[in-house]
Write a protein that holds these residues in place. Structure first.
Motif, PDB file in Angstrom:
ATOM      1  N   ILE A 157       0.853  -1.185   0.000  1.00 35.21           N
ATOM      2  CA  ILE A 157       0.000   0.000   0.000  1.00 35.21           C
ATOM      3  C   ILE A 157       0.889   1.234   0.000  1.00 35.21           C
ATOM      4  O   ILE A 157       1.735   1.407   0.893  1.00 35.21           O
ATOM      5  CB  ILE A 157      -0.927   0.030   1.236  1.00 35.21           C
ATOM      6  N   ALA A 158       0.722   2.065  -1.017  1.00 40.03           N
ATOM      7  CA  ALA A 158       1.489   3.307  -1.062  1.00 40.03           C
ATOM      8  C   ALA A 158       1.011   4.241   0.044  1.00 40.03           C
ATOM      9  O   ALA A 158      -0.191   4.455   0.226  1.00 40.03           O
ATOM     10  CB  ALA A 158       1.322   3.971  -2.424  1.00 40.03           C
ATOM     11  N   VAL A 159       1.955   4.761   0.816  1.00 37.50           N
ATOM     12  CA  VAL A 159       1.628   5.669   1.917  1.00 37.50           C
ATOM     13  C   VAL A 159       1.399   7.066   1.350  1.00 37.50           C
ATOM     14  O   VAL A 159       2.286   7.629   0.685  1.00 37.50           O
ATOM     15  CB  VAL A 159       2.769   5.688   2.958  1.00 37.50           C
ATOM     16  N   ASP A 160       0.192   7.632   1.583  1.00 39.59           N
ATOM     17  CA  ASP A 160      -0.100   8.956   1.029  1.00 39.59           C
ATOM     18  C   ASP A 160       0.569  10.052   1.853  1.00 39.59           C
ATOM     19  O   ASP A 160       1.124   9.803   2.928  1.00 39.59           O
ATOM     20  CB  ASP A 160      -1.609   9.189   0.927  1.00 39.59           C
ATOM     21  N   LYS A 161       0.503  11.274   1.363  1.00 40.82           N
ATOM     22  CA  LYS A 161       1.206  12.391   1.995  1.00 40.82           C
ATOM     23  C   LYS A 161       0.706  12.661   3.405  1.00 40.82           C
ATOM     24  O   LYS A 161       1.490  12.943   4.323  1.00 40.82           O
ATOM     25  CB  LYS A 161       1.057  13.653   1.144  1.00 40.82           C
ATOM     26  N   ALA A 162      -0.615  12.534   3.627  1.00 48.38           N
ATOM     27  CA  ALA A 162      -1.168  12.807   4.947  1.00 48.38           C
ATOM     28  C   ALA A 162      -0.615  11.836   5.989  1.00 48.38           C
ATOM     29  O   ALA A 162      -0.208  12.245   7.092  1.00 48.38           O
ATOM     30  CB  ALA A 162      -2.696  12.716   4.892  1.00 48.38           C
ATOM     31  N   LYS A 166       2.019  12.512   9.090  1.00 46.81           N
ATOM     32  CA  LYS A 166       1.598  12.143  10.444  1.00 46.81           C
ATOM     33  C   LYS A 166       2.716  11.452  11.213  1.00 46.81           C
ATOM     34  O   LYS A 166       2.893  11.667  12.423  1.00 46.81           O
ATOM     35  CB  LYS A 166       0.373  11.238  10.360  1.00 46.81           C
ATOM     36  N   PHE A 167       3.466  10.621  10.524  1.00 46.24           N
ATOM     37  CA  PHE A 167       4.553   9.881  11.180  1.00 46.24           C
ATOM     38  C   PHE A 167       5.921  10.397  10.752  1.00 46.24           C
ATOM     39  O   PHE A 167       6.894   9.645  10.733  1.00 46.24           O
ATOM     40  CB  PHE A 167       4.435   8.386  10.866  1.00 46.24           C
ATOM     41  N   ARG A 168       5.980  11.667  10.447  1.00 46.95           N
ATOM     42  CA  ARG A 168       7.205  12.270   9.924  1.00 46.95           C
ATOM     43  C   ARG A 168       8.417  12.005  10.820  1.00 46.95           C
ATOM     44  O   ARG A 168       9.456  11.510  10.361  1.00 46.95           O
ATOM     45  CB  ARG A 168       7.002  13.771   9.743  1.00 46.95           C
ATOM     46  N   PHE A 181      13.394  13.708   2.874  1.00 47.95           N
ATOM     47  CA  PHE A 181      12.136  13.098   3.315  1.00 47.95           C
ATOM     48  C   PHE A 181      10.980  13.369   2.356  1.00 47.95           C
ATOM     49  O   PHE A 181      10.201  12.463   2.034  1.00 47.95           O
ATOM     50  CB  PHE A 181      11.789  13.603   4.726  1.00 47.95           C
ATOM     51  N   GLU A 182      10.869  14.583   1.888  1.00 47.81           N
ATOM     52  CA  GLU A 182       9.731  14.929   1.031  1.00 47.81           C
ATOM     53  C   GLU A 182       9.745  14.138  -0.277  1.00 47.81           C
ATOM     54  O   GLU A 182       8.686  13.784  -0.808  1.00 47.81           O
ATOM     55  CB  GLU A 182       9.751  16.434   0.726  1.00 47.81           C
ATOM     56  N   ALA A 183      10.927  13.842  -0.776  1.00 48.41           N
ATOM     57  CA  ALA A 183      11.027  13.115  -2.049  1.00 48.41           C
ATOM     58  C   ALA A 183      10.912  11.604  -1.863  1.00 48.41           C
ATOM     59  O   ALA A 183      10.611  10.882  -2.824  1.00 48.41           O
ATOM     60  CB  ALA A 183      12.343  13.454  -2.736  1.00 48.41           C
ATOM     61  N   ASP A 184      11.145  11.118  -0.636  1.00 48.42           N
ATOM     62  CA  ASP A 184      11.087   9.677  -0.387  1.00 48.42           C
ATOM     63  C   ASP A 184       9.667   9.136  -0.507  1.00 48.42           C
ATOM     64  O   ASP A 184       8.696   9.808  -0.121  1.00 48.42           O
ATOM     65  CB  ASP A 184      11.628   9.353   1.010  1.00 48.42           C
ATOM     66  N   ARG A 185       9.555   7.921  -1.037  1.00 52.30           N
ATOM     67  CA  ARG A 185       8.274   7.233  -1.091  1.00 52.30           C
ATOM     68  C   ARG A 185       8.267   6.086  -0.091  1.00 52.30           C
ATOM     69  O   ARG A 185       9.301   5.462   0.162  1.00 52.30           O
ATOM     70  CB  ARG A 185       8.015   6.675  -2.506  1.00 52.30           C
ATOM     71  N   TYR A 186       7.087   5.794   0.449  1.00 51.63           N
ATOM     72  CA  TYR A 186       6.953   4.721   1.428  1.00 51.63           C
ATOM     73  C   TYR A 186       5.834   3.774   1.012  1.00 51.63           C
ATOM     74  O   TYR A 186       4.838   4.177   0.397  1.00 51.63           O
ATOM     75  CB  TYR A 186       6.663   5.285   2.822  1.00 51.63           C
TER      76      TYR A 186
END
Length: 481
Positions: A157-162, A166-168, A181-186
Protein backbone atom coordinates in the motif's frame (compact mmCIF):
# COMPACT_ATOMS: atom_id res chain seq x y z
CA UNK A 1 4.28 -28.01 -12.33
CA UNK A 2 5.40 -30.12 -15.25
CA UNK A 3 3.08 -32.22 -17.29
CA UNK A 4 5.29 -34.94 -18.77
CA UNK A 5 4.02 -37.24 -21.48
CA UNK A 6 5.36 -39.36 -24.35
CA UNK A 7 4.62 -38.03 -27.83
CA UNK A 8 4.83 -40.96 -30.26
CA UNK A 9 2.45 -40.06 -33.08
CA UNK A 10 5.36 -39.17 -35.37
CA UNK A 11 8.95 -40.26 -35.64
CA UNK A 12 10.16 -36.72 -34.89
CA UNK A 13 8.37 -36.52 -31.56
CA UNK A 14 9.72 -39.77 -30.13
CA UNK A 15 12.06 -39.37 -27.20
CA UNK A 16 10.69 -35.95 -26.40
CA UNK A 17 8.82 -34.68 -23.39
CA UNK A 18 6.11 -32.08 -23.19
CA UNK A 19 5.93 -29.36 -20.58
CA UNK A 20 3.24 -26.76 -19.98
CA UNK A 21 3.52 -23.04 -20.68
CA UNK A 22 0.70 -20.56 -20.63
CA UNK A 23 1.92 -17.80 -22.88
CA UNK A 24 5.11 -18.01 -24.92
CA UNK A 25 6.50 -14.52 -24.41
CA UNK A 26 8.96 -13.39 -21.76
CA UNK A 27 8.54 -9.64 -21.44
CA UNK A 28 10.95 -9.25 -18.52
CA UNK A 29 14.44 -10.42 -17.65
CA UNK A 30 13.27 -10.93 -14.08
CA UNK A 31 10.93 -13.84 -13.52
CA UNK A 32 8.90 -15.24 -10.62
CA UNK A 33 8.31 -18.45 -12.62
CA UNK A 34 4.57 -18.41 -11.96
CA UNK A 35 3.64 -20.61 -14.89
CA UNK A 36 5.37 -23.75 -16.06
CA UNK A 37 6.28 -24.28 -19.73
CA UNK A 38 4.21 -26.13 -22.34
CA UNK A 39 6.21 -27.07 -25.40
CA UNK A 40 8.13 -30.06 -26.73
CA UNK A 41 11.74 -30.39 -25.65
CA UNK A 42 14.26 -33.12 -26.27
CA UNK A 43 15.72 -35.04 -23.36
CA UNK A 44 19.05 -33.37 -24.18
CA UNK A 45 17.60 -29.86 -23.91
CA UNK A 46 15.76 -30.88 -20.73
CA UNK A 47 19.04 -31.91 -19.10
CA UNK A 48 21.34 -29.27 -20.56
CA UNK A 49 19.17 -26.32 -19.53
CA UNK A 50 19.13 -27.63 -15.96
CA UNK A 51 22.87 -28.40 -15.83
CA UNK A 52 23.82 -24.91 -16.98
CA UNK A 53 21.59 -23.36 -14.34
CA UNK A 54 22.89 -25.75 -11.70
CA UNK A 55 26.47 -24.68 -12.41
CA UNK A 56 25.47 -21.20 -11.32
CA UNK A 57 23.48 -22.30 -8.25
CA UNK A 58 26.32 -24.58 -7.12
CA UNK A 59 28.77 -21.67 -7.35
CA UNK A 60 26.37 -19.50 -5.36
CA UNK A 61 26.31 -22.10 -2.60
CA UNK A 62 30.10 -22.36 -2.78
CA UNK A 63 30.31 -18.59 -2.32
CA UNK A 64 28.29 -18.86 0.88
CA UNK A 65 30.52 -21.67 2.14
CA UNK A 66 33.60 -19.57 1.37
CA UNK A 67 32.19 -16.51 3.20
CA UNK A 68 32.42 -14.27 0.16
CA UNK A 69 31.12 -10.75 0.54
CA UNK A 70 27.94 -9.82 -1.30
CA UNK A 71 29.89 -7.88 -3.92
CA UNK A 72 32.23 -10.83 -4.49
CA UNK A 73 29.28 -13.21 -4.74
CA UNK A 74 27.54 -10.90 -7.18
CA UNK A 75 30.65 -10.65 -9.37
CA UNK A 76 31.24 -14.42 -9.46
CA UNK A 77 27.56 -15.14 -10.10
CA UNK A 78 27.35 -12.59 -12.91
CA UNK A 79 30.46 -14.10 -14.51
CA UNK A 80 28.99 -17.60 -14.30
CA UNK A 81 25.68 -16.39 -15.72
CA UNK A 82 27.40 -14.78 -18.68
CA UNK A 83 29.24 -18.04 -19.34
CA UNK A 84 26.46 -20.59 -18.85
CA UNK A 85 23.11 -18.78 -18.75
CA UNK A 86 23.26 -15.33 -20.38
CA UNK A 87 20.13 -13.25 -19.96
CA UNK A 88 20.38 -9.95 -21.82
CA UNK A 89 18.19 -6.93 -21.27
CA UNK A 90 15.24 -6.17 -23.50
CA UNK A 91 17.24 -3.39 -25.15
CA UNK A 92 20.14 -5.66 -26.13
CA UNK A 93 20.75 -6.01 -29.87
CA UNK A 94 22.03 -8.95 -31.86
CA UNK A 95 20.94 -11.66 -29.42
CA UNK A 96 17.96 -14.00 -29.31
CA UNK A 97 16.48 -12.80 -26.03
CA UNK A 98 13.44 -15.05 -26.38
CA UNK A 99 15.65 -18.15 -26.61
CA UNK A 100 17.73 -17.05 -23.62
CA UNK A 101 14.65 -16.51 -21.47
CA UNK A 102 13.12 -19.78 -22.60
CA UNK A 103 16.26 -21.65 -21.51
CA UNK A 104 16.26 -19.83 -18.17
CA UNK A 105 12.59 -20.65 -17.66
CA UNK A 106 12.91 -24.32 -18.60
CA UNK A 107 16.04 -24.90 -16.50
CA UNK A 108 14.38 -23.47 -13.41
CA UNK A 109 11.42 -25.82 -13.68
CA UNK A 110 13.56 -28.89 -14.36
CA UNK A 111 15.55 -28.15 -11.21
CA UNK A 112 12.31 -27.83 -9.27
CA UNK A 113 11.68 -31.47 -10.09
CA UNK A 114 15.16 -32.45 -8.92
CA UNK A 115 15.16 -30.43 -5.70
CA UNK A 116 11.58 -30.75 -4.45
CA UNK A 117 12.05 -34.25 -3.05
CA UNK A 118 13.31 -33.47 0.45
CA UNK A 119 13.19 -30.60 2.92
CA UNK A 120 16.97 -30.17 2.81
CA UNK A 121 17.07 -30.02 -0.99
CA UNK A 122 14.17 -27.56 -1.06
CA UNK A 123 15.87 -25.31 1.48
CA UNK A 124 19.15 -25.20 -0.43
CA UNK A 125 17.44 -24.67 -3.78
CA UNK A 126 15.31 -21.79 -2.48
CA UNK A 127 18.32 -20.09 -0.91
CA UNK A 128 20.42 -20.34 -4.08
CA UNK A 129 17.59 -19.32 -6.42
CA UNK A 130 16.75 -16.33 -4.24
CA UNK A 131 20.38 -15.22 -4.37
CA UNK A 132 20.37 -15.55 -8.16
CA UNK A 133 17.20 -13.46 -8.32
CA UNK A 134 18.80 -10.79 -6.10
CA UNK A 135 21.85 -10.60 -8.36
CA UNK A 136 19.67 -10.18 -11.42
CA UNK A 137 17.47 -7.63 -9.66
CA UNK A 138 20.45 -5.49 -8.68
CA UNK A 139 22.07 -5.71 -12.12
CA UNK A 140 18.85 -5.11 -14.08
CA UNK A 141 18.32 -1.80 -15.84
CA UNK A 142 16.23 0.52 -13.68
CA UNK A 143 13.56 1.00 -16.35
CA UNK A 144 13.18 -2.74 -16.87
CA UNK A 145 13.07 -3.34 -13.13
CA UNK A 146 10.30 -0.79 -12.72
CA UNK A 147 8.41 -2.36 -15.60
CA UNK A 148 8.66 -5.77 -13.94
CA UNK A 149 7.48 -4.41 -10.57
CA UNK A 150 4.54 -2.72 -12.25
CA UNK A 151 3.54 -5.98 -13.93
CA UNK A 152 2.89 -7.76 -10.62
CA UNK A 153 0.69 -7.14 -7.61
CA UNK A 154 2.97 -7.17 -4.59
CA UNK A 155 0.10 -6.26 -2.31
CA UNK A 156 1.79 -3.22 -0.85
CA UNK A 157 0.00 0.00 0.00
CA UNK A 158 1.49 3.31 -1.06
CA UNK A 159 1.63 5.67 1.92
CA UNK A 160 -0.10 8.96 1.03
CA UNK A 161 1.21 12.39 2.00
CA UNK A 162 -1.17 12.81 4.95
CA UNK A 163 -0.10 9.56 6.60
CA UNK A 164 3.52 10.25 5.77
CA UNK A 165 3.38 13.66 7.45
CA UNK A 166 1.60 12.14 10.44
CA UNK A 167 4.55 9.88 11.18
CA UNK A 168 7.21 12.27 9.92
CA UNK A 169 9.45 12.19 13.01
CA UNK A 170 9.25 8.42 13.36
CA UNK A 171 10.05 7.81 9.70
CA UNK A 172 12.97 10.24 9.72
CA UNK A 173 14.38 8.51 12.81
CA UNK A 174 14.81 5.28 10.81
CA UNK A 175 17.88 6.51 8.92
CA UNK A 176 15.97 8.80 6.59
CA UNK A 177 17.71 12.12 5.98
CA UNK A 178 15.38 15.00 6.73
CA UNK A 179 16.43 16.86 3.58
CA UNK A 180 15.29 13.97 1.36
CA UNK A 181 12.14 13.10 3.31
CA UNK A 182 9.73 14.93 1.03
CA UNK A 183 11.03 13.12 -2.05
CA UNK A 184 11.09 9.68 -0.39
CA UNK A 185 8.27 7.23 -1.09
CA UNK A 186 6.95 4.72 1.43
CA UNK A 187 5.03 1.47 1.13
CA UNK A 188 3.03 -0.22 3.85
CA UNK A 189 3.09 -4.03 4.28
CA UNK A 190 2.47 -6.42 7.16
CA UNK A 191 5.65 -6.64 9.19
CA UNK A 192 5.85 -10.43 8.72
CA UNK A 193 6.67 -9.85 5.07
CA UNK A 194 9.92 -7.99 5.81
CA UNK A 195 11.48 -9.85 8.77
CA UNK A 196 14.99 -8.93 7.64
CA UNK A 197 14.21 -5.19 7.79
CA UNK A 198 12.52 -5.58 11.17
CA UNK A 199 15.51 -7.49 12.50
CA UNK A 200 17.89 -4.75 11.31
CA UNK A 201 15.63 -1.97 12.60
CA UNK A 202 15.30 -0.49 9.13
CA UNK A 203 11.55 0.18 9.23
CA UNK A 204 9.01 1.99 11.38
CA UNK A 205 6.35 -0.34 12.83
CA UNK A 206 2.83 0.71 13.71
CA UNK A 207 -0.21 -1.46 14.34
CA UNK A 208 1.29 -4.51 12.66
CA UNK A 209 2.34 -2.52 9.59
CA UNK A 210 5.89 -1.89 8.43
CA UNK A 211 6.54 1.40 6.65
CA UNK A 212 9.12 0.50 4.01
CA UNK A 213 11.04 3.29 2.23
CA UNK A 214 11.50 2.87 -1.52
CA UNK A 215 15.22 2.26 -1.10
CA UNK A 216 14.35 -0.90 0.88
CA UNK A 217 11.57 -1.93 -1.48
CA UNK A 218 13.67 -4.81 -2.80
CA UNK A 219 13.32 -6.65 0.53
CA UNK A 220 9.59 -7.03 -0.11
CA UNK A 221 10.30 -8.37 -3.60
CA UNK A 222 12.94 -10.84 -2.38
CA UNK A 223 10.74 -12.13 0.42
CA UNK A 224 7.84 -12.52 -2.01
CA UNK A 225 10.03 -14.49 -4.43
CA UNK A 226 11.25 -16.79 -1.66
CA UNK A 227 7.78 -17.42 -0.23
CA UNK A 228 6.35 -17.99 -3.70
CA UNK A 229 9.06 -20.54 -4.58
CA UNK A 230 8.78 -22.41 -1.27
CA UNK A 231 5.05 -22.83 -1.79
CA UNK A 232 5.47 -24.03 -5.37
CA UNK A 233 8.19 -26.52 -4.44
CA UNK A 234 5.90 -28.14 -1.88
CA UNK A 235 3.18 -28.34 -4.52
CA UNK A 236 5.61 -29.93 -6.98
CA UNK A 237 6.70 -32.54 -4.43
CA UNK A 238 3.14 -33.87 -4.22
CA UNK A 239 3.27 -34.78 -7.91
CA UNK A 240 6.64 -36.55 -7.76
CA UNK A 241 5.27 -40.11 -7.19
CA UNK A 242 3.56 -39.89 -10.59
CA UNK A 243 6.66 -38.47 -12.25
CA UNK A 244 8.83 -41.28 -10.84
CA UNK A 245 7.00 -43.64 -13.17
CA UNK A 246 8.78 -41.97 -16.13
CA UNK A 247 11.99 -44.00 -16.43
CA UNK A 248 13.54 -41.47 -18.83
CA UNK A 249 13.89 -38.80 -16.17
CA UNK A 250 14.75 -40.62 -12.94
CA UNK A 251 18.49 -40.85 -13.59
CA UNK A 252 18.70 -37.27 -14.83
CA UNK A 253 16.93 -35.88 -11.76
CA UNK A 254 19.00 -38.00 -9.38
CA UNK A 255 22.18 -36.69 -11.00
CA UNK A 256 20.98 -33.09 -10.80
CA UNK A 257 20.07 -33.37 -7.12
CA UNK A 258 23.72 -34.23 -6.40
CA UNK A 259 24.85 -30.96 -7.96
CA UNK A 260 25.35 -29.04 -4.74
CA UNK A 261 27.63 -31.78 -3.42
CA UNK A 262 30.52 -31.22 -5.80
CA UNK A 263 29.52 -28.49 -8.16
CA UNK A 264 28.84 -29.29 -11.80
CA UNK A 265 31.79 -29.67 -14.11
CA UNK A 266 31.69 -29.07 -17.83
CA UNK A 267 32.94 -31.78 -20.18
CA UNK A 268 36.73 -31.72 -19.94
CA UNK A 269 38.38 -30.88 -23.25
CA UNK A 270 41.70 -29.22 -22.45
CA UNK A 271 44.55 -31.14 -20.89
CA UNK A 272 47.85 -30.18 -19.29
CA UNK A 273 49.53 -31.79 -22.29
CA UNK A 274 48.07 -28.96 -24.37
CA UNK A 275 49.44 -26.46 -21.87
CA UNK A 276 52.93 -27.97 -21.94
CA UNK A 277 52.86 -28.65 -25.69
CA UNK A 278 54.56 -31.99 -24.99
CA UNK A 279 53.33 -35.51 -24.32
CA UNK A 280 53.29 -36.86 -20.79
CA UNK A 281 55.65 -39.78 -20.34
CA UNK A 282 55.48 -42.50 -17.73
CA UNK A 283 58.62 -41.34 -15.91
CA UNK A 284 57.14 -37.83 -15.48
CA UNK A 285 54.14 -38.92 -13.39
CA UNK A 286 55.94 -39.00 -10.01
CA UNK A 287 57.08 -35.39 -10.38
CA UNK A 288 53.71 -34.21 -11.69
CA UNK A 289 51.89 -35.89 -8.81
CA UNK A 290 54.07 -34.16 -6.23
CA UNK A 291 53.58 -30.72 -7.78
CA UNK A 292 50.21 -30.57 -9.49
CA UNK A 293 47.76 -33.33 -8.56
CA UNK A 294 44.69 -32.72 -6.37
CA UNK A 295 44.50 -34.73 -3.19
CA UNK A 296 42.33 -37.53 -4.60
CA UNK A 297 44.78 -38.35 -7.39
CA UNK A 298 47.84 -37.80 -5.26
CA UNK A 299 46.40 -40.22 -2.73
CA UNK A 300 45.87 -42.81 -5.48
CA UNK A 301 49.43 -42.30 -6.71
CA UNK A 302 50.91 -42.64 -3.23
CA UNK A 303 48.91 -45.81 -2.55
CA UNK A 304 50.05 -47.26 -5.85
CA UNK A 305 53.67 -46.52 -5.05
CA UNK A 306 53.38 -47.91 -1.50
CA UNK A 307 51.33 -51.05 -2.22
CA UNK A 308 52.26 -51.69 -5.86
CA UNK A 309 48.59 -52.26 -6.56
CA UNK A 310 45.18 -50.53 -6.69
CA UNK A 311 41.73 -52.05 -6.64
CA UNK A 312 39.58 -52.06 -9.77
CA UNK A 313 37.79 -48.76 -9.02
CA UNK A 314 41.08 -47.11 -8.09
CA UNK A 315 42.76 -48.23 -11.31
CA UNK A 316 39.81 -47.03 -13.38
CA UNK A 317 39.62 -43.64 -11.65
CA UNK A 318 43.35 -42.97 -11.72
CA UNK A 319 43.91 -44.48 -15.17
CA UNK A 320 41.29 -42.26 -16.82
CA UNK A 321 42.72 -39.23 -15.04
CA UNK A 322 46.19 -40.02 -16.43
CA UNK A 323 44.73 -40.59 -19.90
CA UNK A 324 43.16 -37.12 -19.95
CA UNK A 325 46.35 -35.74 -18.43
CA UNK A 326 48.06 -36.67 -21.69
CA UNK A 327 49.51 -40.13 -21.08
CA UNK A 328 49.30 -42.15 -24.33
CA UNK A 329 48.22 -45.78 -24.31
CA UNK A 330 51.81 -46.88 -24.89
CA UNK A 331 53.09 -44.78 -21.99
CA UNK A 332 50.17 -45.90 -19.83
CA UNK A 333 51.16 -49.54 -20.35
CA UNK A 334 54.74 -48.66 -19.37
CA UNK A 335 53.55 -46.76 -16.28
CA UNK A 336 51.25 -49.51 -15.01
CA UNK A 337 53.76 -52.27 -15.77
CA UNK A 338 56.44 -50.54 -13.69
CA UNK A 339 53.89 -49.86 -10.94
CA UNK A 340 52.88 -53.54 -10.77
CA UNK A 341 56.47 -54.68 -10.50
CA UNK A 342 55.71 -57.63 -8.22
CA UNK A 343 53.98 -59.68 -10.89
CA UNK A 344 55.24 -61.36 -14.03
CA UNK A 345 54.83 -60.01 -17.55
CA UNK A 346 52.45 -62.84 -18.34
CA UNK A 347 50.23 -62.02 -15.36
CA UNK A 348 50.24 -58.32 -16.23
CA UNK A 349 49.27 -59.01 -19.84
CA UNK A 350 46.44 -61.33 -18.80
CA UNK A 351 45.01 -59.26 -15.96
CA UNK A 352 45.65 -55.60 -16.77
CA UNK A 353 46.80 -54.83 -20.32
CA UNK A 354 43.39 -55.42 -21.90
CA UNK A 355 41.69 -53.08 -19.40
CA UNK A 356 44.24 -50.34 -20.07
CA UNK A 357 43.64 -50.57 -23.82
CA UNK A 358 39.88 -50.75 -23.20
CA UNK A 359 39.94 -47.43 -21.28
CA UNK A 360 41.56 -45.83 -24.34
CA UNK A 361 38.79 -47.14 -26.61
CA UNK A 362 41.03 -49.73 -28.28
CA UNK A 363 39.19 -52.83 -27.07
CA UNK A 364 35.61 -53.91 -26.42
CA UNK A 365 33.02 -51.44 -27.64
CA UNK A 366 35.82 -48.93 -28.32
CA UNK A 367 34.27 -46.07 -26.34
CA UNK A 368 36.33 -43.01 -25.45
CA UNK A 369 35.79 -42.96 -21.70
CA UNK A 370 36.13 -39.56 -19.99
CA UNK A 371 37.89 -39.01 -16.68
CA UNK A 372 35.74 -38.99 -13.55
CA UNK A 373 34.51 -35.61 -12.31
CA UNK A 374 34.43 -34.59 -8.64
CA UNK A 375 30.71 -35.30 -8.54
CA UNK A 376 31.18 -38.82 -9.88
CA UNK A 377 34.01 -39.53 -7.45
CA UNK A 378 32.07 -38.17 -4.49
CA UNK A 379 28.86 -40.04 -5.21
CA UNK A 380 30.36 -43.36 -6.27
CA UNK A 381 31.00 -44.44 -2.68
CA UNK A 382 33.99 -46.43 -3.90
CA UNK A 383 37.57 -46.73 -2.74
CA UNK A 384 39.69 -44.58 -2.92
CA UNK A 385 37.08 -41.87 -3.59
CA UNK A 386 37.45 -38.31 -2.34
CA UNK A 387 39.70 -37.86 0.71
CA UNK A 388 37.77 -34.79 1.86
CA UNK A 389 34.66 -36.92 2.18
CA UNK A 390 35.94 -40.39 3.00
CA UNK A 391 38.92 -39.74 5.32
CA UNK A 392 38.38 -39.35 9.06
CA UNK A 393 38.94 -35.77 10.30
CA UNK A 394 42.17 -36.74 12.03
CA UNK A 395 43.51 -38.60 9.01
CA UNK A 396 42.50 -35.79 6.68
CA UNK A 397 44.29 -33.14 8.73
CA UNK A 398 47.53 -35.11 8.98
CA UNK A 399 47.40 -36.03 5.28
CA UNK A 400 46.83 -32.41 4.25
CA UNK A 401 49.85 -31.24 6.24
CA UNK A 402 52.15 -34.01 5.04
CA UNK A 403 51.01 -33.72 1.43
CA UNK A 404 50.78 -29.96 0.96
CA UNK A 405 52.98 -28.63 3.73
CA UNK A 406 55.94 -28.29 1.32
CA UNK A 407 53.68 -26.19 -0.93
CA UNK A 408 52.76 -23.69 1.78
CA UNK A 409 49.80 -25.18 3.64
CA UNK A 410 50.16 -24.72 7.42
CA UNK A 411 48.31 -25.90 10.50
CA UNK A 412 46.61 -22.50 10.77
CA UNK A 413 44.91 -23.16 7.42
CA UNK A 414 43.32 -26.37 8.67
CA UNK A 415 40.51 -24.73 10.66
CA UNK A 416 39.02 -23.05 7.61
CA UNK A 417 39.44 -26.14 5.43
CA UNK A 418 37.95 -28.52 7.99
CA UNK A 419 35.02 -26.18 8.56
CA UNK A 420 34.00 -26.46 4.92
CA UNK A 421 34.49 -30.24 5.05
CA UNK A 422 32.21 -30.54 8.08
CA UNK A 423 29.62 -28.49 6.20
CA UNK A 424 29.70 -31.00 3.33
CA UNK A 425 31.33 -28.57 0.87
CA UNK A 426 34.11 -30.92 -0.16
CA UNK A 427 34.96 -29.23 -3.48
CA UNK A 428 35.18 -25.89 -1.66
CA UNK A 429 37.80 -27.39 0.66
CA UNK A 430 39.76 -28.65 -2.35
CA UNK A 431 39.51 -25.21 -3.97
CA UNK A 432 40.86 -23.53 -0.84
CA UNK A 433 43.81 -25.92 -0.80
CA UNK A 434 44.49 -25.00 -4.43
CA UNK A 435 44.48 -21.28 -3.55
CA UNK A 436 46.86 -21.76 -0.62
CA UNK A 437 49.32 -23.99 -2.47
CA UNK A 438 49.42 -21.70 -5.50
CA UNK A 439 49.72 -18.38 -3.68
CA UNK A 440 53.31 -18.07 -4.92
CA UNK A 441 51.87 -17.97 -8.44
CA UNK A 442 49.70 -14.99 -7.54
CA UNK A 443 46.52 -16.91 -6.67
CA UNK A 444 44.61 -15.14 -3.87
CA UNK A 445 41.82 -16.28 -1.61
CA UNK A 446 38.60 -16.26 -3.55
CA UNK A 447 40.28 -16.67 -6.95
CA UNK A 448 39.61 -20.41 -7.08
CA UNK A 449 40.98 -21.90 -10.28
CA UNK A 450 40.23 -18.68 -12.14
CA UNK A 451 37.41 -16.16 -12.08
CA UNK A 452 36.35 -17.36 -8.65
CA UNK A 453 35.29 -20.80 -9.94
CA UNK A 454 35.54 -23.80 -7.64
CA UNK A 455 37.28 -27.07 -8.47
CA UNK A 456 34.84 -29.54 -10.01
CA UNK A 457 37.19 -31.93 -11.82
CA UNK A 458 40.62 -33.41 -10.90
CA UNK A 459 41.97 -32.72 -14.41
CA UNK A 460 40.71 -29.15 -14.17
CA UNK A 461 42.76 -28.72 -10.96
CA UNK A 462 45.86 -30.24 -12.55
CA UNK A 463 45.58 -28.29 -15.80
CA UNK A 464 45.36 -24.97 -13.97
CA UNK A 465 48.26 -25.88 -11.69
CA UNK A 466 50.48 -26.76 -14.64
CA UNK A 467 49.39 -23.65 -16.50
CA UNK A 468 50.43 -21.46 -13.57
CA UNK A 469 53.77 -23.25 -13.29
CA UNK A 470 54.45 -22.78 -17.01
CA UNK A 471 53.62 -19.06 -16.73
CA UNK A 472 56.09 -18.72 -13.86
CA UNK A 473 58.82 -20.52 -15.83
CA UNK A 474 58.27 -18.26 -18.83
CA UNK A 475 58.38 -15.18 -16.65
CA UNK A 476 61.62 -16.31 -15.01
CA UNK A 477 63.14 -17.05 -18.43
CA UNK A 478 62.26 -13.54 -19.64
CA UNK A 479 63.96 -12.00 -16.58
CA UNK A 480 67.11 -14.08 -17.09
CA UNK A 481 67.05 -13.58 -20.85
Amino acid sequence: MFKIEERSTTAESKGKIQVELHGSKYPHRLNFYDKPPLYDVSIEEFETSALNRLRILAEIESSAARNRTWEETKTVTSTQCEKYLPLKSSHALGVDKEAQRRTDHLGHFVLRLAFCRSEELRRRFVKAETTLFKVRYETDESTERESFLSSRDFNWIAVDKAEKDKFREELISYQTRAETFEADRYYKVRWTRVPDLVDRRKVFLKGGWAYVPSREQSSIVYQEFETHLERDLHATSRYMPRLDEDTRLGGILDNLSQGFLAGVSSEWSASPADVNSEAIRAEMVDDLAAKHFPMCMRNSHQRLRADHRLNHFGRLQYGLFLKVLGLSVEEAIVFWRKSFDRITDDTFNKMYKYNIRHSFGLEGKRANYPAKSCQQILTSGGDPGCPYRHFSPENLESTLLSTYGPQGLTSTDLYEIMKTVKGGHFHVACTRVFEITHSSSGVKKGDGIGGGESVTHPNQYTAKSMELAKAQEEKAAMVLG
